[in-house]
Design an enzyme around this catalytic site. Structure first.
Site, PDB file in Angstrom:
ATOM      1  N   CYS A  70     113.424 -25.424  68.960  1.00 15.49           N
ATOM      2  CA  CYS A  70     113.272 -26.411  67.655  1.00 15.49           C
ATOM      3  C   CYS A  70     112.441 -27.537  68.099  1.00 15.49           C
ATOM      4  CB  CYS A  70     114.543 -26.763  67.024  1.00 15.49           C
ATOM      5  SG  CYS A  70     114.571 -27.715  65.697  1.00 15.49           S
ATOM      6  N   GLU A 162     112.715 -21.375  54.597  1.00 17.36           N
ATOM      7  CA  GLU A 162     114.321 -21.147  54.657  1.00 17.36           C
ATOM      8  C   GLU A 162     114.766 -20.389  53.439  1.00 17.36           C
ATOM      9  OE1 GLU A 162     116.749 -21.545  57.248  1.00 17.36           O
ATOM     10  OE2 GLU A 162     114.998 -22.045  58.546  1.00 17.36           O
ATOM     11  N   CYS A 194     105.911 -26.575  65.400  1.00 17.68           N
ATOM     12  CA  CYS A 194     107.367 -26.337  64.732  1.00 17.68           C
ATOM     13  C   CYS A 194     107.432 -24.661  64.838  1.00 17.68           C
ATOM     14  CB  CYS A 194     107.406 -26.733  63.102  1.00 17.68           C
ATOM     15  SG  CYS A 194     108.689 -26.011  62.376  1.00 17.68           S
TER      16      CYS A 194
HETATM   17  N1  DGL Z   1     111.926 -24.824  63.574  1.00 17.51           N
HETATM   18  C1  DGL Z   1     112.122 -26.579  63.629  1.00 17.51           C
HETATM   19  C2  DGL Z   1     111.185 -27.349  64.425  1.00 17.51           C
HETATM   20  O1  DGL Z   1     110.581 -26.634  65.245  1.00 17.51           O
HETATM   21  C3  DGL Z   1     112.085 -26.729  62.185  1.00 17.51           C
HETATM   22  C4  DGL Z   1     112.761 -27.967  61.908  1.00 17.51           C
HETATM   23  C5  DGL Z   1     113.514 -28.378  60.495  1.00 17.51           C
HETATM   24  O2  DGL Z   1     114.545 -27.988  60.472  1.00 17.51           O
HETATM   25  O3  DGL Z   1     112.785 -29.044  59.837  1.00 17.51           O
HETATM   26  O4  DGL Z   1     110.714 -28.149  64.322  1.00 17.51           O
END
Ligand code: DGL
Length: 269
Positions: A70, A162, A194
């Site tokens: 993440c 999501e 992301c």
């Molecule tokens: N997959 C997360 C990232 O790489 C998502 C972050 C989120 O929850 O907004 O930033």
């Protein structure tokens, strides 16, 4: 024996999928903090506290090594956790550095001074918190000079993914790419900063144009983990593999199964 893979939600599955293919004999414990996703609209201290709580839970479940799959958590928490000192035998790795090393044509651990690299105009797509942290630009500045980065905070994309609303997610991606192009008409490279965004990689590529090199992290992180494990074979941990979430296991399992196109069963974290 399992290595931990952490994300606020489902995005880290793009990393999980790549590392599992690259390292088929290694077991993984995937942790989705779905009850608190998205992280990208939260304050830095809040992201740090949530990340620490999740990583401590994964350590308690027997992971010695946890990958923050993440960017938002990597930006807000990784350096702070490492500088604060980790418990003996425990390690946390993030997802920025492998990508920046690939973009700047560096081998792992090459700490030579920053130098000129092939790409000069880079578009960064990331969550609002990652963009605000400027962590990507900071890591890049350690390694490269003369690279112009234009960042686009992609509000709403993680929530839509999501929620399983891919039509909305695709429309948002197209409008964020348009917004980026108004600021930087001709990027040579684009970074999907992301781990949710590779689920829409073809939409980014089409909106950017085929001549833009799109960098996403999953395969780069998988290579870098394989390399790390040859140097640290003792980091496999003692916990059981699987998928855990702070959200509703049935709902998270359904989405994960849809994204990975194979049966995934989450349990309560
Ligand atoms: N997959 C997360 C990232 O790489 C998502 C972050 C989120 O929850 O907004 O930033």
């Amino acid at each position: 024996m399992a290595i931990g893979i952490f994300d606020s939600g489902l995005g880290g599955l793009t990393v999980f999928d790549a590392v599992q293919k690259r390292l088929p004999d290694v077991d993984f414990l995937y942790y989705a903090d779905s009850a608190n996703a998205p992280y990208g609209v939260r304050e830095s201290d809040d992201i740090y506290n949530l990340t620490v709580a999740a990583v401590e839970r994964m350590w308690a479940l027997g992971c010695d090594l946890v990958i923050l799959a993440c960017n938002t958590a990597s930006a807000a928490a990784l350096r702070r956790m490492q500088e604060g000192g980790l418990p003996p035998g425990k390690r946390v790795l993030g997802v920025f550095v492998p990508l920046i090393e690939a973009m700047t044509e560096r081998q792992w651990g090459d700490n030579s001074p920053p130098r000129e690299v092939a790409v000069q105009h880079v578009a960064l797509f990331a969550t609002p918190a990652t963009v605000a942290s400027r962590a990507f630009q900071r890591e890049l500045a350690f390694r490269a000079i003369g690279v112009d980065v234009e960042a686009q905070a992609c509000g709403g994309v993680v929530d839509a993914i999501e929620d399983g609303d891919m039509i909305l997610a695709e429309a948002l991606v197209r409008s964020h790419v348009d917004a980026l192009k108004r600021k930087m008409p001709r990027p040579e490279a684009a970074v999907l900063g992301c781990t949710h965004y590779p689920l829409l990689q073809s939409v980014f590529q089409k909106a950017l144009g085929e001549d833009v090199a799109v960098y996403s992290q999953a395969n780069l992180v998988a290579e870098s983990l394989a390399d790390y494990l040859t140097r640290h074979p003792d980091m496999l941990g003692s916990g059981a593999p699987g998928f855990v979430t702070t959200g509703k296991p049935t709902k998270v399992s359904d989405r994960a199964t849809q994204f990975l196109r194979r049966q995934i069963r989450f349990e309560a974290a």
